[in-house]
Design an enzyme around this catalytic site. Structure first.
Site, PDB file in Angstrom:
ATOM      1  N   ASN A  10      -9.357 -18.394 -28.061  1.00 16.61           N
ATOM      2  CA  ASN A  10     -10.636 -18.579 -28.745  1.00 16.61           C
ATOM      3  C   ASN A  10     -10.500 -18.473 -30.257  1.00 16.61           C
ATOM      4  O   ASN A  10     -11.381 -18.888 -30.981  1.00 16.61           O
ATOM      5  CB  ASN A  10     -11.675 -17.587 -28.210  1.00 16.61           C
ATOM      6  N   LYS A  51      -9.897 -28.230 -29.830  1.00 22.81           N
ATOM      7  CA  LYS A  51      -9.226 -26.964 -29.520  1.00 22.81           C
ATOM      8  C   LYS A  51      -8.035 -27.137 -28.578  1.00 22.81           C
ATOM      9  O   LYS A  51      -6.961 -26.576 -28.794  1.00 22.81           O
ATOM     10  CB  LYS A  51     -10.252 -26.028 -28.890  1.00 22.81           C
ATOM     11  N   LEU A  83     -12.199 -28.075 -17.856  1.00 30.70           N
ATOM     12  CA  LEU A  83     -13.283 -28.049 -18.846  1.00 30.70           C
ATOM     13  C   LEU A  83     -12.660 -27.943 -20.235  1.00 30.70           C
ATOM     14  O   LEU A  83     -11.999 -26.955 -20.553  1.00 30.70           O
ATOM     15  CB  LEU A  83     -14.217 -26.862 -18.569  1.00 30.70           C
ATOM     16  N   ALA A  84     -12.851 -28.977 -21.014  1.00 27.62           N
ATOM     17  CA  ALA A  84     -12.140 -29.032 -22.295  1.00 27.62           C
ATOM     18  C   ALA A  84     -12.981 -29.673 -23.383  1.00 27.62           C
ATOM     19  O   ALA A  84     -12.461 -30.290 -24.302  1.00 27.62           O
ATOM     20  CB  ALA A  84     -10.840 -29.805 -22.119  1.00 27.62           C
ATOM     21  N   ARG A  94      19.487 -37.988 -37.209  1.00 29.67           N
ATOM     22  CA  ARG A  94      18.170 -38.601 -37.038  1.00 29.67           C
ATOM     23  C   ARG A  94      18.159 -39.509 -35.809  1.00 29.67           C
ATOM     24  O   ARG A  94      19.176 -39.696 -35.159  1.00 29.67           O
ATOM     25  CB  ARG A  94      17.808 -39.347 -38.319  1.00 29.67           C
ATOM     26  N   GLN A 134     -18.617 -35.299 -21.923  1.00 30.49           N
ATOM     27  CA  GLN A 134     -19.794 -34.425 -21.986  1.00 30.49           C
ATOM     28  C   GLN A 134     -20.262 -34.486 -23.449  1.00 30.49           C
ATOM     29  O   GLN A 134     -19.708 -33.818 -24.313  1.00 30.49           O
ATOM     30  CB  GLN A 134     -19.403 -32.990 -21.603  1.00 30.49           C
ATOM     31  N   ARG A 165     -14.324 -20.816 -33.349  1.00 28.68           N
ATOM     32  CA  ARG A 165     -13.638 -19.686 -33.994  1.00 28.68           C
ATOM     33  C   ARG A 165     -12.205 -20.020 -34.415  1.00 28.68           C
ATOM     34  O   ARG A 165     -11.567 -19.244 -35.114  1.00 28.68           O
ATOM     35  CB  ARG A 165     -13.688 -18.457 -33.089  1.00 28.68           C
ATOM     36  N   ALA A 209      34.346 -37.504 -48.046  1.00 28.44           N
ATOM     37  CA  ALA A 209      33.200 -36.857 -48.679  1.00 28.44           C
ATOM     38  C   ALA A 209      32.446 -37.856 -49.545  1.00 28.44           C
ATOM     39  O   ALA A 209      33.059 -38.666 -50.244  1.00 28.44           O
ATOM     40  CB  ALA A 209      33.668 -35.689 -49.532  1.00 28.44           C
ATOM     41  N   GLY A 241     -16.067 -12.519 -19.192  1.00 30.70           N
ATOM     42  CA  GLY A 241     -17.138 -12.195 -18.255  1.00 30.70           C
ATOM     43  C   GLY A 241     -16.714 -11.060 -17.333  1.00 30.70           C
ATOM     44  O   GLY A 241     -15.562 -10.981 -16.924  1.00 30.70           O
TER      45      GLY A 241
HETATM   46  C1  UD1 Z   1     -15.828 -18.430 -19.820  1.00 27.27           C
HETATM   47  C2  UD1 Z   1     -16.629 -17.741 -18.697  1.00 27.27           C
HETATM   48  C3  UD1 Z   1     -16.257 -16.264 -18.678  1.00 27.27           C
HETATM   49  C4  UD1 Z   1     -14.773 -16.118 -18.446  1.00 27.27           C
HETATM   50  C5  UD1 Z   1     -13.995 -16.912 -19.505  1.00 27.27           C
HETATM   51  C6  UD1 Z   1     -12.528 -16.935 -19.137  1.00 27.27           C
HETATM   52  C7  UD1 Z   1     -18.751 -18.948 -18.590  1.00 27.27           C
HETATM   53  C8  UD1 Z   1     -20.171 -18.929 -18.938  1.00 27.27           C
HETATM   54  N1  UD1 Z   1     -18.037 -17.893 -18.969  1.00 27.27           N
HETATM   55  O1  UD1 Z   1     -16.236 -17.830 -21.035  1.00 27.27           O
HETATM   56  O2  UD1 Z   1     -16.957 -15.589 -17.629  1.00 27.27           O
HETATM   57  O3  UD1 Z   1     -14.404 -14.741 -18.526  1.00 27.27           O
HETATM   58  O4  UD1 Z   1     -14.446 -18.273 -19.549  1.00 27.27           O
HETATM   59  O5  UD1 Z   1     -11.790 -17.575 -20.152  1.00 27.27           O
HETATM   60  O6  UD1 Z   1     -18.300 -19.859 -17.950  1.00 27.27           O
HETATM   61  N2  UD1 Z   1     -16.577 -26.021 -22.102  1.00 27.27           N
HETATM   62  C9  UD1 Z   1     -16.974 -27.319 -21.894  1.00 27.27           C
HETATM   63  N3  UD1 Z   1     -18.259 -27.656 -22.098  1.00 27.27           N
HETATM   64  C10 UD1 Z   1     -19.199 -26.748 -22.474  1.00 27.27           C
HETATM   65  C11 UD1 Z   1     -18.779 -25.421 -22.690  1.00 27.27           C
HETATM   66  C12 UD1 Z   1     -17.467 -25.073 -22.491  1.00 27.27           C
HETATM   67  O7  UD1 Z   1     -16.161 -28.169 -21.554  1.00 27.27           O
HETATM   68  O8  UD1 Z   1     -20.356 -27.148 -22.610  1.00 27.27           O
HETATM   69  C13 UD1 Z   1     -15.170 -25.668 -21.911  1.00 27.27           C
HETATM   70  C14 UD1 Z   1     -14.522 -25.119 -23.164  1.00 27.27           C
HETATM   71  O9  UD1 Z   1     -13.946 -26.155 -23.924  1.00 27.27           O
HETATM   72  C15 UD1 Z   1     -13.469 -24.169 -22.609  1.00 27.27           C
HETATM   73  C16 UD1 Z   1     -14.050 -23.739 -21.270  1.00 27.27           C
HETATM   74  O10 UD1 Z   1     -15.071 -24.658 -20.953  1.00 27.27           O
HETATM   75  O11 UD1 Z   1     -12.258 -24.835 -22.420  1.00 27.27           O
HETATM   76  C17 UD1 Z   1     -14.610 -22.334 -21.307  1.00 27.27           C
HETATM   77  O12 UD1 Z   1     -15.664 -22.313 -22.256  1.00 27.27           O
HETATM   78  P1  UD1 Z   1     -15.835 -21.160 -23.302  1.00 27.27           P
HETATM   79  O13 UD1 Z   1     -16.996 -21.431 -24.136  1.00 27.27           O
HETATM   80  O14 UD1 Z   1     -14.532 -20.890 -23.992  1.00 27.27           O
HETATM   81  O15 UD1 Z   1     -16.194 -19.955 -22.311  1.00 27.27           O
HETATM   82  P2  UD1 Z   1     -15.863 -18.423 -22.510  1.00 27.27           P
HETATM   83  O16 UD1 Z   1     -16.832 -17.834 -23.461  1.00 27.27           O
HETATM   84  O17 UD1 Z   1     -14.429 -18.255 -22.803  1.00 27.27           O
HETATM   85 CA    CA Z   2     -12.778 -19.466 -23.646  1.00 27.97          CA
END
Ligand code: UD1
Ligand code: CA
Length: 466
Positions: free
Chosen positions: A237, A33, A19-20, A343, A85, A26, A390, A149
């Site tokens: 974050n 990111k 998930l990225a 280089r 997404q 922040r 030189a 979480g």
């Molecule tokens: C999430 C978890 C939290 C856990 C933490 C660990 C959820 C709701 N919470 O929180 O329980 O402790 O990770 O690091 O899952 N992303 C997407 N699409 C979205 C939202 C997020 O791809 O719509 C990706 C972000 O880019 C990130 C990852 O998912 O790489 C985690 O999302 P983020 O918003 O950072 O979740 P946390 O608040 O860290």
């Molecule tokens: Ca996170």
């Protein structure tokens, strides 16, 4: 009848879903990111490496913010499937978007692009735990669980509930067990709970954590796998976390290299990328950066402040302080610097020596050749044992095109010689200091190309009288 909670999902292929898509608000950055670098490569690179090492043949990467940029940075890899997404509606939504592209029954290893410390062994443990039951997730015990979480277990090694910190009650917030954000979940089964997600939380998002909790509530065993090192759960974050993760990843690489026999005298001041290799008895002083595909041989010494990228340094060579190497090849026993700059396509054959304030580009110095002070060698071939005085400059650029200079073996190029390329200085030839060489010099010849000196006797006394 067998309960669905113990239905084994063994022998399914492992597919990673990273998930990225998030913006990383922040970080206050214009860039995606997961492209921010830590420990010598983008955050996403670490996660992909871990997924590959854990045996994932295919990796789905969910991208959104800066999708083009992210794809461009990693686009070439054939095991990656890009999933867009468009609107970031939460981690649950991100997995929902990816699920149709999985295409087969699989064990999904769900990872976060912003959590680069994840280890292959952890993913292996998660997969095995899921294969024994239904699913698994990684947890950690932290003194300061912060915004992660919180996880409540069922008392038997399984999950009861995950609650996000911002939605948690004070009692839940006090729980020391956190969700590291790495899961092993069966596909397509997890889809059942993803479809039922509702954005009824403080962020108005579809939480993956809610889907996993709901599956557990419906009797699917979700094993809790405790991380061996809690640091693995750290995500990025903000910039402070980025710095912390950078330090941890760098320390991990240095540890690996140190255990294989290299000495790092001031490890906390050194930057080393993950692809760097270094031989036994190499010695690295403080303030050194070793980046990209750099390969360092045995018994190499790298003194303070050197910066080295994509370079090869053979056994027994020495980089003296503050030398900069980029795409260079340094042969066995060479000496470079202090303050040298090599280089791309600079090649030093064994025993060659490049001293202070010498710049070498796309040039080869033969075995034992020397350029000890203040020189520029560009598009040149220098024969074995030649001596470059030189201030020598290969004038390789005529304003439009680059031209080559060839210097024969054993030649002596006098100080401050300008070699106007294309030009050849023969083997064993000599150029007089201060010469501007525009024509080839035959083997064994002396070339002097400067105006003749005129002495005026008694000049000083004459001037004083005036
Ligand atoms: C999430 C978890 C939290 C856990 C933490 C660990 C959820 C709701 N919470 O929180 O329980 O402790 O990770 O690091 O899952 N992303 C997407 N699409 C979205 C939202 C997020 O791809 O719509 C990706 C972000 O880019 C990130 C990852 O998912 O790489 C985690 O999302 P983020 O918003 O950072 O979740 P946390 O608040 O860290
Ligand atoms: Ca996170």
């Amino acid at each position: 009848m067998r309960s669905p909670s113990v239905q084994p999902v063994a022998a399914r292929p492992r597919v990673a879903v990273v998930l990225a898509a998030g913006k990383g608000t922040r970080l206050r950055s214009e860039r995606a990111k997961v492209l921010h670098e830590a420990g010598g490569q983008p955050l996403l690179g670490w996660v992909l490496d871990a997924a590959r090492a854990a045996g994932c043949g295919r990796i789905l990467v969910v991208v959104g913010h800066g999708a083009e940029e992210v794809r461009a940075a990693f686009g070439g890899a054939s095991d990656l499937v890009w999933v867009e997404q468009r609107e970031q509606r939460g981690t649950g939504h991100a997995l929902q978007v990816a699920l149709p592209l999985v295409g087969e029954a699989a064990l999904l290893l769900v990872l976060s692009g912003d959590a680069p410390l994840v280890r292959p062994a952890t993913l292996g443990a998660l997969a095995e735990a899921a294969e024994r039951g239904w699913g698994a997730m990684a947890i950690a015990t932290l003194d300061r669980p912060g915004s992660l979480g919180r996880v409540l277990g069922d008392g038997a090694g399984g999950l009861r509930t995950i609650v996000e910190a911002r939605d948690a009650s004070p009692e839940e917030l006090a729980l020391p067990t956190v969700n590291a954000g790495f899961y092993a979940l069966p596909a397509p089964e997890i889809g059942t709970w993803l479809e039922r997600l509702r954005p009824d939380n403080s962020q108005g998002e579809l939480y993956l954590t809610d889907a996993v909790t709901a599956a557990a509530r419906d009797g699917r065993a979700v094993a809790l796998v405790e991380l061996a090192e809690a640091d693995e759960a750290l995500g990025v974050n903000d910039r402070l976390e980025l710095a912390r993760v950078h330090a941890l990843l760098t320390a991990r690489t240095i540890r690996r290299l140190a255990l294989s026999g290299a000495t790092f005298l001031a490890p906390e001041t050194i930057a080393v990328g993950p692809a760097v290799e270094i031989g036994a008895d190499a010695l690295v002083h403080g303030g050194v950066s070793l980046l990209g595909r750099t390969r360092i041989g045995r018994e190499v010494t790298i003194h303070a402040g050197c910066w080295v990228r994509d370079s090869e340094i053979a056994d027994g060579a020495t980089l003296h302080p503050y030398s900069v190497l980029d795409g260079a090849r340094v042969g066995a026993g060479c000496n470079v610097g202090p303050f040298a700059r090599l280089r791309p396509a600079a090649v030093l054959e064994p025993g060659a020596r490049v001293g202070n304030f010498v710049e070498v580009k796309k040039s080869t110095l033969g075995a034992g050749a020397k350029a000890n002070h203040l020189a520029y060698l560009g598009d040149a071939t220098v024969g074995a044992g030649a001596n470059i005085g030189a201030g020598v400059v290969t004038c390789n650029f005529d304003g439009e095109r680059k031209h080559r200079t060839v210097i024969g073996a054993g030649a002596f190029v006098g100080s401050d010689t300008m070699l106007v390329a294309p030009v050849r200085v023969g083997e064993d030839a000599t150029t007089g200091a201060g010469s501007v060489i525009t024509q080839d010099v035959p083997d064994g010849a002396l070339a002097v190309a400067r105006s003749r000196q005129r002495n005026v006797p008694g000049w000083s006394a004459h001037r004083r009288k005036k």
